[in-house]
Design an enzyme around this catalytic site. Sequence first.
Site, mmCIF file in Angstrom:
data_model
loop_
_atom_site.group_PDB
_atom_site.id
_atom_site.type_symbol
_atom_site.label_atom_id
_atom_site.label_comp_id
_atom_site.label_asym_id
_atom_site.label_seq_id
_atom_site.Cartn_x
_atom_site.Cartn_y
_atom_site.Cartn_z
ATOM 1 N N ASP A 99 0.398 -1.694 -0.535
ATOM 2 C CA ASP A 99 -0.285 0.058 0.036
ATOM 3 C C ASP A 99 0.554 0.776 -0.012
ATOM 4 O O ASP A 99 1.252 1.694 1.089
ATOM 5 C CB ASP A 99 -0.586 -0.119 1.238
ATOM 6 C CG ASP A 99 -1.806 -1.781 1.118
ATOM 7 O OD1 ASP A 99 -1.625 -2.508 -0.018
ATOM 8 O OD2 ASP A 99 -3.320 -0.991 1.451
ATOM 9 N N LYS A 173 -7.041 3.466 -3.260
ATOM 10 C CA LYS A 173 -7.062 3.406 -1.602
ATOM 11 C C LYS A 173 -7.442 5.047 -0.647
ATOM 12 O O LYS A 173 -6.730 6.082 -0.883
ATOM 13 C CB LYS A 173 -5.750 2.483 -0.832
ATOM 14 C CG LYS A 173 -6.382 2.380 0.614
ATOM 15 C CD LYS A 173 -4.943 1.701 1.588
ATOM 16 C CE LYS A 173 -5.075 1.930 2.844
ATOM 17 N NZ LYS A 173 -3.528 0.944 3.794
ATOM 18 N N LYS A 207 -10.251 0.852 -1.878
ATOM 19 C CA LYS A 207 -9.851 0.406 -1.075
ATOM 20 C C LYS A 207 -10.700 1.859 0.215
ATOM 21 O O LYS A 207 -10.008 2.542 0.052
ATOM 22 C CB LYS A 207 -8.480 0.354 -0.574
ATOM 23 C CG LYS A 207 -8.817 -0.452 1.049
ATOM 24 C CD LYS A 207 -7.353 -1.116 1.310
ATOM 25 C CE LYS A 207 -7.241 -1.890 2.638
ATOM 26 N NZ LYS A 207 -6.093 -2.064 3.282
#
Length: 247
Positions: A99, A173, A207
């Site tokens: 991430d 995300k 996300k």
Amino acid sequence: MKLAQYLDSTYLKTPTQAGISEEETTANVIQLVEEAIAFNFKLVMLRANYISLAKEMINKASSGILVGTVIGFHEGTYSVEKKLIEAQKAIDLGADDLDFVVNYEAFKKGEISLIKEEVAKGTALGLQNNKVVKWIIEVAALNNKEIATISMLIKNVVIDNFGKENAKNVFVKSSTGFYKTENDKPNGATFESIKIMSENAKPLKIKAAGGVKTKNDALKMITLGVERIGTSSAKEIIEETTINSEY
């Protein structure tokens, strides 16, 4: 729908940030991994120095839980080279998901070529090593137009360089959960920001991270197109689901 399989159970505070010792932090990580195994969450999201511990616990339990870590966390201002070095170390440790925090400050200054470079190189490194890659855009630092623009920018870089067939392995995300906002404004995912991301990043996956603490919030995020939810409240969300399902 198995809600647990949408949840990335997360603990990212350093001992200093949490105001606790190294030993207490390790105990928190162990508890998080034990809960993830018990509830069959999709993934545990941890600092890189806990990847080996988590992997060992998961393998011992013969579990399929994945392990993710953060890159360039949490400010995102690390150089591209430093992010790539950090990502390679995480890969070597056995991380399944990477991430990355996008350099959203550079994006806000119009340094689009830098964003394109880090997204292209970071995604390439992850995909070449069969990892899932997520790009954290830090929605609380952006206005709605910026959220739409950077979501579309990441999508275009990924599709142009790696094709639609790899879109399933790349996410946009929402948040780190560590951004400092003014006047107690949300610092994580909101329904509005997720809707904008979903409209502009698809076919990349979405996300939602930061601020998702209840079953109802989690379910609404999923209806907006979210495929992963990063939360420090995964156990509470599932226990609420379990309680409600008895009626």
